[in-house]
Structures are given as structure tokens and as C-alpha cells.
Design a protein around this motif. Structure first.
Motif, PDB file in Angstrom:
ATOM      1  N   ASN A   1      -0.724   9.305 -10.686  1.00 55.66           N
ATOM      2  CA  ASN A   1       0.178   9.667 -11.649  1.00 55.66           C
ATOM      3  C   ASN A   1      -0.421  10.533 -12.625  1.00 55.66           C
ATOM      4  OD1 ASN A   1       2.584   8.215 -13.371  1.00 55.66           O
ATOM      5  ND2 ASN A   1       1.021   6.813 -14.371  1.00 55.66           N
ATOM      6  N   GLY A   2      -1.514  10.514 -12.569  1.00 53.39           N
ATOM      7  CA  GLY A   2      -2.150  12.038 -13.370  1.00 53.39           C
ATOM      8  C   GLY A   2      -1.815  13.130 -12.959  1.00 53.39           C
ATOM      9  N   ILE A   3      -1.668  13.654 -11.505  1.00 53.58           N
ATOM     10  CA  ILE A   3      -0.371  14.738 -11.276  1.00 53.58           C
ATOM     11  C   ILE A   3       0.613  14.886 -12.464  1.00 53.58           C
ATOM     12  CG2 ILE A   3       0.835  15.825  -9.401  1.00 53.58           C
ATOM     13  CD1 ILE A   3      -1.208  14.917  -7.938  1.00 53.58           C
ATOM     14  N   ARG A   4       1.628  13.552 -12.390  1.00 54.67           N
ATOM     15  CA  ARG A   4       2.926  13.479 -12.804  1.00 54.67           C
ATOM     16  C   ARG A   4       2.128  13.910 -14.628  1.00 54.67           C
ATOM     17  NH1 ARG A   4       5.634   8.165 -15.192  1.00 54.67           N
ATOM     18  NH2 ARG A   4       7.236   8.570 -15.281  1.00 54.67           N
ATOM     19  N   HIS A   5       1.076  12.938 -15.517  1.00 60.10           N
ATOM     20  CA  HIS A   5       0.567  13.760 -16.590  1.00 60.10           C
ATOM     21  C   HIS A   5       0.715  14.820 -16.252  1.00 60.10           C
ATOM     22  CE1 HIS A   5       1.147  10.003 -18.731  1.00 60.10           C
ATOM     23  NE2 HIS A   5       0.998   9.119 -17.281  1.00 60.10           N
TER      24      HIS A   5
ATOM     25  N   ILE B   1       6.286   4.926  -4.829  1.00 64.45           N
ATOM     26  CA  ILE B   1       6.773   5.188  -3.009  1.00 64.45           C
ATOM     27  C   ILE B   1       5.503   6.010  -2.922  1.00 64.45           C
ATOM     28  CG2 ILE B   1       8.307   6.212  -1.830  1.00 64.45           C
ATOM     29  CD1 ILE B   1      10.363   5.881  -3.222  1.00 64.45           C
ATOM     30  N   ALA B   2       5.119   7.511  -3.478  1.00 64.16           N
ATOM     31  CA  ALA B   2       3.761   7.683  -3.074  1.00 64.16           C
ATOM     32  C   ALA B   2       2.577   7.383  -2.631  1.00 64.16           C
ATOM     33  CB  ALA B   2       3.559   9.285  -3.481  1.00 64.16           C
ATOM     34  N   ALA B   3       2.618   6.599  -3.758  1.00 64.53           N
ATOM     35  CA  ALA B   3       0.719   5.414  -3.487  1.00 64.53           C
ATOM     36  C   ALA B   3       1.553   4.846  -2.426  1.00 64.53           C
ATOM     37  CB  ALA B   3       0.590   4.752  -4.618  1.00 64.53           C
ATOM     38  N   PHE B   4       2.188   3.892  -1.883  1.00 64.80           N
ATOM     39  CA  PHE B   4       2.488   2.923  -1.317  1.00 64.80           C
ATOM     40  C   PHE B   4       2.307   4.328   0.059  1.00 64.80           C
ATOM     41  CE2 PHE B   4       4.130   0.274  -4.495  1.00 64.80           C
ATOM     42  CZ  PHE B   4       3.478  -1.277  -3.674  1.00 64.80           C
ATOM     43  N   VAL B   5       2.686   5.038   0.134  1.00 66.13           N
ATOM     44  CA  VAL B   5       2.736   5.427   1.600  1.00 66.13           C
ATOM     45  C   VAL B   5       1.251   6.559   1.970  1.00 66.13           C
ATOM     46  CG1 VAL B   5       3.193   7.948   2.830  1.00 66.13           C
ATOM     47  CG2 VAL B   5       5.036   6.046   1.558  1.00 66.13           C
ATOM     48  N   MET B   6       0.628   6.810   1.073  1.00 73.48           N
ATOM     49  CA  MET B   6      -0.754   7.054   0.414  1.00 73.48           C
ATOM     50  C   MET B   6      -1.609   5.885   1.351  1.00 73.48           C
ATOM     51  SD  MET B   6      -0.657  10.290  -2.143  1.00 73.48           S
ATOM     52  CE  MET B   6      -2.213  11.225  -2.217  1.00 73.48           C
ATOM     53  N   THR B   7      -1.261   5.006   0.943  1.00 68.50           N
ATOM     54  CA  THR B   7      -2.387   4.182   0.913  1.00 68.50           C
ATOM     55  C   THR B   7      -2.505   3.575   2.134  1.00 68.50           C
ATOM     56  OG1 THR B   7      -2.559   3.076  -1.370  1.00 68.50           O
ATOM     57  CG2 THR B   7      -2.774   0.935  -0.224  1.00 68.50           C
ATOM     58  N   PHE B   8      -1.263   2.773   2.773  1.00 70.72           N
ATOM     59  CA  PHE B   8      -0.621   2.481   4.422  1.00 70.72           C
ATOM     60  C   PHE B   8      -0.913   4.108   5.230  1.00 70.72           C
ATOM     61  CE2 PHE B   8       2.114  -0.497   1.772  1.00 70.72           C
ATOM     62  CZ  PHE B   8       1.853  -0.967   2.678  1.00 70.72           C
ATOM     63  N   SER B   9      -0.687   5.579   4.678  1.00 75.24           N
ATOM     64  CA  SER B   9      -1.493   6.187   5.831  1.00 75.24           C
ATOM     65  C   SER B   9      -3.145   5.798   5.400  1.00 75.24           C
ATOM     66  CB  SER B   9      -0.494   7.369   4.963  1.00 75.24           C
ATOM     67  OG  SER B   9       0.542   7.240   5.085  1.00 75.24           O
ATOM     68  N   ALA B  10      -3.256   5.946   4.690  1.00 77.14           N
ATOM     69  CA  ALA B  10      -5.371   5.915   4.887  1.00 77.14           C
ATOM     70  C   ALA B  10      -5.405   5.021   5.384  1.00 77.14           C
ATOM     71  CB  ALA B  10      -5.391   5.635   3.333  1.00 77.14           C
ATOM     72  N   TRP B  11      -4.766   3.252   5.320  1.00 73.70           N
ATOM     73  CA  TRP B  11      -4.969   2.398   6.065  1.00 73.70           C
ATOM     74  C   TRP B  11      -4.868   2.601   7.794  1.00 73.70           C
ATOM     75  CZ3 TRP B  11      -8.840  -2.296   5.432  1.00 73.70           C
ATOM     76  CH2 TRP B  11      -8.379  -2.345   3.373  1.00 73.70           C
ATOM     77  N   MET B  12      -3.749   2.757   7.890  1.00 75.02           N
ATOM     78  CA  MET B  12      -3.406   3.420   9.616  1.00 75.02           C
ATOM     79  C   MET B  12      -4.750   4.082  10.387  1.00 75.02           C
ATOM     80  SD  MET B  12      -1.190   1.236   9.680  1.00 75.02           S
ATOM     81  CE  MET B  12      -0.624   1.757  11.696  1.00 75.02           C
ATOM     82  N   ILE B  13      -5.322   5.454   9.174  1.00 76.93           N
ATOM     83  CA  ILE B  13      -5.790   6.255  10.314  1.00 76.93           C
ATOM     84  C   ILE B  13      -6.761   5.467  10.768  1.00 76.93           C
ATOM     85  CG2 ILE B  13      -7.239   8.302   9.278  1.00 76.93           C
ATOM     86  CD1 ILE B  13      -4.259   9.100   8.086  1.00 76.93           C
ATOM     87  N   SER B  14      -7.542   4.529   8.707  1.00 77.62           N
ATOM     88  CA  SER B  14      -9.050   4.285   9.323  1.00 77.62           C
ATOM     89  C   SER B  14      -8.938   3.497  10.602  1.00 77.62           C
ATOM     90  CB  SER B  14      -9.137   3.426   7.859  1.00 77.62           C
ATOM     91  OG  SER B  14      -8.648   2.288   7.992  1.00 77.62           O
TER      92      SER B  14
ATOM     93  N   GLY C   1       8.544   8.743 -11.752  1.00 75.36           N
ATOM     94  CA  GLY C   1       7.889   7.443 -11.363  1.00 75.36           C
ATOM     95  C   GLY C   1       7.994   7.279 -10.091  1.00 75.36           C
ATOM     96  N   TRP C   2       9.391   6.604 -10.269  1.00 70.77           N
ATOM     97  CA  TRP C   2       9.304   5.864  -8.547  1.00 70.77           C
ATOM     98  C   TRP C   2       9.232   6.998  -7.596  1.00 70.77           C
ATOM     99  CZ3 TRP C   2       9.963   1.854  -8.180  1.00 70.77           C
ATOM    100  CH2 TRP C   2      11.085   0.497  -8.848  1.00 70.77           C
ATOM    101  N   THR C   3       8.630   8.163  -7.652  1.00 66.08           N
ATOM    102  CA  THR C   3       8.172   9.035  -6.486  1.00 66.08           C
ATOM    103  C   THR C   3       6.656   8.563  -6.752  1.00 66.08           C
ATOM    104  OG1 THR C   3       9.776  10.942  -6.904  1.00 66.08           O
ATOM    105  CG2 THR C   3       7.652  11.132  -5.888  1.00 66.08           C
ATOM    106  N   VAL C   4       6.228   8.552  -7.852  1.00 65.81           N
ATOM    107  CA  VAL C   4       4.672   8.085  -7.780  1.00 65.81           C
ATOM    108  C   VAL C   4       4.006   7.011  -7.176  1.00 65.81           C
ATOM    109  CG1 VAL C   4       2.784   7.348  -9.540  1.00 65.81           C
ATOM    110  CG2 VAL C   4       3.662   9.682  -9.822  1.00 65.81           C
TER     111      VAL C   4
END
Length: 128
Positions: free
Chosen positions: A83-87, A110-123, A105-108
Motif C-alpha cells: 500500500n505504501g508503493i500504491r501511495h 491480493i499481493a499482501a496475502f500472496v506475499m505472506t503465504f509465499s514467505a511462510w511456505m518458503i520458511s 486497491g484489490w491488487t494490494v
């Protein structure tokens, strides 16, 4: 003058819009990230103090409540980042069309959820 006349429209009149909801969430996640840094400070202090203190913190972080806090913290971090990038794009004068505001807004979100789940899956994959 009419008695008890509202001075401005009330929240009951307006339906929440994606831009207003994300604006509120941006502020909330900023405050949550500030509070979440206390966990990082606790962890670093325990690491500096030695084995017993560090084991206590690691035990908390490894518990279900600790992992839930870390998951929410990571989602807040990714949401606030996106959302900071959006701003920043808005600050450059772009993206103010109504359709673009909604899409970004919807991209933000979706991207936040994808990035969160990706980071947790990678960890989890790295840990084995």
C-alpha cells in the motif's frame, strides 16, 4: 434552523469503499508494525542475555499464539509495503481514476496475502 440537523453525513449513510478501508488498514498496520517491533527487541535482548532468556522467547515464538502474532505481523508488513508503493504512485500523480483506484486497491490486498503465504511456505520448506 432545523433542530437536531446533522452537520455532516454520518458513517451510517456511506458504504465502505476500498480506498477508505485500505486507508484505515494502512494506519492500523503502521501502528501494529511499531508494536510488533517490541517482539523483535525482546528477541534480540534475550539473545544478548544468554541461553535461558533466549529459550523462553523462542518457546513463546514457537507456540501457536507466537506463530499467529508472527503471521499477522508479516501480513501487516507486506500490506503496509504494497500500500505504501500504491501511495508513492499516487504521490507521482498517477492512478486517480476510479477504476484504477479500485483495481490497485484489490491488487494490494491480493499481493499482501500472496506475499505472506509465499514467505511462510518458503520458511517451512527451508526448515525442512
Amino acid at each position: 434552523m432545523l433542530p437536531n440537523r446533522p452537520l455532516s453525513p454520518h458513517l451510517q449513510i456511506y458504504r465502505p469503499q476500498i480506498s477508505s478501508v485500505l486507508s484505515i488498514l494502512h494506519r492500523i498496520t503502521g501502528a501494529a508494525l511499531g508494536l510488533g517491533l517490541l517482539l523483535l527487541v525482546w528477541w534480540l535482548t534475550a539473545a544478548a542475555n544468554g541461553g535461558h532468556d533466549f529459550a523462553v522467547v523462542q518457546g513463546f515464538i514457537g507456540s501457536w499464539i507466537g506463530r499467529a502474532i508472527l503471521f499477522c505481523f508479516s501480513w501487516a508488513l507486506f500490506f503496509h509495503f504494497c500500500n505504501g508503493i500504491r501511495h508513492l504512485v499516487w504521490d507521482a500523480g498517477y492512478g486517480f481514476e476510479l477504476s484504477t483506484i479500485s483495481k490497485s486497491g484489490w491488487t494490494v490486498v491480493i499481493a499482501a496475502f500472496v506475499m505472506t503465504f509465499s514467505a511462510w511456505m518458503i520458511s517451512y520448506m527451508v526448515r525442512g
